[in-house]
Write a protein that holds these residues in place. Sequence first.
Motif: not given
Length: 294
Positions: A66-87
């Motif tokens: 779970g720790r390894d998976y969270l580390e992998l997906i968090e940057p992607a989730l933050q990128t998606l959230e930032a893109a949603a806010v930007a658009q």
Amino acid sequence: MRIRSPSLHELHAFAATARLGSFSKAAELLCVTQGAVSRAVARLEEHLGQSLLVRQARGNELTPAGRDYLELIEPALQTLEAAAVAQRAPEATTRLRISVAPTLATKWLIPRLPDWQALHPHIALSLAPYRRDEDFSDATVDAWLRPGESQWPAGITADYIVGREIVPICHPQELRGRQALREPAELLGRPLLYHSNYPDNWRLWLAAAGVRDANPKPSADFEQVAMLVQAVMAGLGVAVVQRCLIDDELAGGRIAIPFDRPVQLERGYMLCTRKSSQTQRALRSLRQWLLAQG
């Protein structure tokens, strides 16, 4: 092409649960039911073929996977959230006026405000004067972030944010040399600095640390945690303070925690809002953000 990635709903449910430690808190953050979060995480685990969380009575803990998976997906989730806010289409600026306890504002809230501004550029926060005897009657204030426990006036809803954990602090010199602190009971031989509004903190911490029947006597008392920390930095004695308010001083080596045995208090810093304001979108965003930060 076969899509192997799970749904965003499942990923957000897992990430929120991992950060907050429980399905119920994640549900509050995501504005869904606890059952929906639990089922989403279970589907994700089934999809990946391995357990990500260890379910416990007092909360959930990440497995190594779970720790390894969270580390992998968090940057992607933050990128998606930032893109949603930007658009998103431009919004009119909303202003929220909040009253915050002074030390919490300077030591905890203000350093986090750049994150708030990045996520919510159209919701401006301004700080209203803090009143210790607040009666929540000021209509110009939208929310209050203040110390308290469970009793609040009718019409006010309170959510715990941070600040229940207290730890002892000392000058780093107290941990060096022949007279260095080695046992919690030795703190009684140092000048004990008190918070004037919470004089029982020393007794509570000492009892939890195994120092029974202690009768701590104050050497000096101060009205704010910031003053207590400054007094410790000046070498005037040792103090017990909220862990969330001393990050900078600890990181800079200006103070030290002689015995890392945190004690949980009943009170903490609570976000107080009027029940009649719960439907306001800006206030809901502020509540969700503060719960995640806490």
